[in-house]
Design a protein around this motif. Structure first.
Motif, PDB file in Angstrom:
ATOM      1  N   THR A   1       5.720  11.373 -10.301  1.00  0.00           N
ATOM      2  CA  THR A   1       5.134  12.665 -10.692  1.00  0.00           C
ATOM      3  C   THR A   1       6.030  13.823 -10.270  1.00  0.00           C
ATOM      4  OG1 THR A   1       2.942  11.703 -10.436  1.00  0.00           O
ATOM      5  CG2 THR A   1       3.065  14.088 -10.506  1.00  0.00           C
ATOM      6  N   THR A   2       6.514  13.799  -9.059  1.00  0.00           N
ATOM      7  CA  THR A   2       7.377  14.893  -8.595  1.00  0.00           C
ATOM      8  C   THR A   2       8.692  14.934  -9.353  1.00  0.00           C
ATOM      9  OG1 THR A   2       8.228  13.522  -6.792  1.00  0.00           O
ATOM     10  CG2 THR A   2       6.384  14.991  -6.288  1.00  0.00           C
ATOM     11  N   SER A   3       9.255  13.759  -9.672  1.00  0.00           N
ATOM     12  CA  SER A   3      10.513  13.782 -10.428  1.00  0.00           C
ATOM     13  C   SER A   3      10.275  14.255 -11.863  1.00  0.00           C
ATOM     14  CB  SER A   3      11.175  12.411 -10.402  1.00  0.00           C
ATOM     15  OG  SER A   3      10.363  11.462 -11.065  1.00  0.00           O
ATOM     16  N   PHE A   4       9.118  13.895 -12.431  1.00  0.00           N
ATOM     17  CA  PHE A   4       8.818  14.333 -13.799  1.00  0.00           C
ATOM     18  C   PHE A   4       8.664  15.851 -13.862  1.00  0.00           C
ATOM     19  CE2 PHE A   4       5.854  15.269 -17.275  1.00  0.00           C
ATOM     20  CZ  PHE A   4       6.558  14.718 -18.333  1.00  0.00           C
ATOM     21  N   PHE A   5       7.881  16.400 -12.939  1.00  0.00           N
ATOM     22  CA  PHE A   5       7.664  17.852 -12.960  1.00  0.00           C
ATOM     23  C   PHE A   5       8.845  18.619 -12.395  1.00  0.00           C
ATOM     24  CE2 PHE A   5       3.186  16.498 -13.257  1.00  0.00           C
ATOM     25  CZ  PHE A   5       2.876  17.153 -14.442  1.00  0.00           C
ATOM     26  N   GLY A   6       9.782  17.946 -11.799  1.00  0.00           N
ATOM     27  CA  GLY A   6      10.968  18.636 -11.309  1.00  0.00           C
ATOM     28  C   GLY A   6      12.085  18.706 -12.335  1.00  0.00           C
TER      29      GLY A   6
ATOM     30  N   TYR B   1       3.362   5.943  -2.802  1.00  0.00           N
ATOM     31  CA  TYR B   1       4.573   6.742  -2.950  1.00  0.00           C
ATOM     32  C   TYR B   1       5.276   6.598  -4.298  1.00  0.00           C
ATOM     33  CZ  TYR B   1       4.317   8.401   1.778  1.00  0.00           C
ATOM     34  OH  TYR B   1       3.925   9.028   2.910  1.00  0.00           O
ATOM     35  N   ILE B   2       5.198   5.478  -4.970  1.00  0.00           N
ATOM     36  CA  ILE B   2       5.889   5.330  -6.253  1.00  0.00           C
ATOM     37  C   ILE B   2       5.293   6.258  -7.312  1.00  0.00           C
ATOM     38  CG2 ILE B   2       6.350   3.729  -8.162  1.00  0.00           C
ATOM     39  CD1 ILE B   2       6.968   1.621  -6.063  1.00  0.00           C
ATOM     40  N   PRO B   3       3.960   6.293  -7.505  1.00  0.00           N
ATOM     41  CA  PRO B   3       3.429   7.268  -8.489  1.00  0.00           C
ATOM     42  C   PRO B   3       3.698   8.718  -8.066  1.00  0.00           C
ATOM     43  CG  PRO B   3       1.778   5.606  -8.007  1.00  0.00           C
ATOM     44  CD  PRO B   3       2.899   5.413  -7.037  1.00  0.00           C
ATOM     45  N   LEU B   4       3.614   8.967  -6.766  1.00  0.00           N
ATOM     46  CA  LEU B   4       3.886  10.310  -6.280  1.00  0.00           C
ATOM     47  C   LEU B   4       5.337  10.692  -6.558  1.00  0.00           C
ATOM     48  CD1 LEU B   4       2.697  12.728  -4.732  1.00  0.00           C
ATOM     49  CD2 LEU B   4       3.498  11.634  -2.641  1.00  0.00           C
ATOM     50  N   SER B   5       6.243   9.793  -6.349  1.00  0.00           N
ATOM     51  CA  SER B   5       7.659  10.033  -6.617  1.00  0.00           C
ATOM     52  C   SER B   5       7.896  10.252  -8.112  1.00  0.00           C
ATOM     53  CB  SER B   5       8.472   8.839  -6.114  1.00  0.00           C
ATOM     54  OG  SER B   5       9.822   8.966  -6.482  1.00  0.00           O
TER      55      SER B   5
ATOM     56  N   PHE C   1       0.833  -1.209   0.000  1.00  0.00           N
ATOM     57  CA  PHE C   1       0.000   0.000   0.000  1.00  0.00           C
ATOM     58  C   PHE C   1       0.868   1.260   0.000  1.00  0.00           C
ATOM     59  CE2 PHE C   1      -2.290   3.385   2.235  1.00  0.00           C
ATOM     60  CZ  PHE C   1      -3.366   3.529   1.372  1.00  0.00           C
ATOM     61  N   ILE C   2       1.916   1.232   0.821  1.00  0.00           N
ATOM     62  CA  ILE C   2       2.819   2.391   0.859  1.00  0.00           C
ATOM     63  C   ILE C   2       3.480   2.587  -0.502  1.00  0.00           C
ATOM     64  CG2 ILE C   2       4.984   3.232   1.869  1.00  0.00           C
ATOM     65  CD1 ILE C   2       4.072   1.930   4.506  1.00  0.00           C
ATOM     66  N   ALA C   3       3.915   1.485  -1.117  1.00  0.00           N
ATOM     67  CA  ALA C   3       4.529   1.584  -2.447  1.00  0.00           C
ATOM     68  C   ALA C   3       3.514   2.071  -3.473  1.00  0.00           C
ATOM     69  CB  ALA C   3       5.085   0.227  -2.863  1.00  0.00           C
TER      70      ALA C   3
END
Length: 182
Positions: free
Chosen positions: A159-164, A153-157, A148-150
């Motif tokens: 998304t943030t790396s893509f927009f960063g 956090y994996i899609p969130l990670s 559940f944590i993965a």
């Protein structure tokens, strides 16, 4: 009795039967201690002890069978025997029958204790399987939480790396997005 040497050994066979009975009392007590309710609730049940006791009992079962055969044959076929018309023949036969009955009882008792060992080993193995299943269920719960944590956090990670990224299409760099895709 001088006419039947097996009768002379009667007391030795009775003494050996008493010794076997004492051994079976000890084995019964030991098996009872291992297979009792409180012992089965221990963290480390004694499966090895039950196997050891069962090996001892199997050896004694074989010994008792051999002794019963010796009593049945009245020693050996070459041994002299009291004649059927001899005055003491009935006494000799009665003593041999008593010995045979005693040894049959000892054999039956040893077999019952050996079967208790089998049942105890089965109970211990079943308890071990249940404990292992409980540990697997608890571990599956931990894997569920990790999944559940993965999942969060994996899609969130991503998304943030893509927009960063500093790419031309996001207005923060000069590199085109196809370089990132490649």
């Amino acid at each position: 009795m001088s006419s039947d040497p097996f009768y002379a050994l009667h007391d030795l066979f009775r003494f050996a039967a008493s010794s076997e009975n004492q051994l079976l009392n000890l084995m019964d007590s030991c098996v009872g201690n291992v297979t009792s309710y409180t012992a089965l609730n221990d963290e480390d049940p004694s499966l090895e002890n039950l196997r050891y006791y069962q090996n001892i009992l199997e050896a004694h079962l074989e010994h008792l069978s051999e002794t019963m055969e010796i009593i049945r044959l009245r020693g050996c076929s070459r041994w002299p025997r009291a004649a059927e018309d001899h005055a003491q023949f009935a006494r000799v036969e009665a003593s041999a029958d008593w010995l045979l009955r005693d040894y049959k009882h000892l054999h039956k008792r040893a077999l019952a204790i050996s079967q208790r060992c089998d049942r105890g080993m089965g109970v211990i193995m079943n308890d071990m399987n249940l404990a292992e299943s409980r540990r697997a269920i608890a571990q599956a719960g931990g894997v569920k939480r990790l999944t559940f944590i993965a999942f969060v956090y994996i899609p969130l990670s991503f998304t943030t790396s893509f927009f960063g990224m500093n790419i031309l299409q996001l207005g923060s760099g000069v590199t085109p997005i196809w370089v990132w895709v490649a």
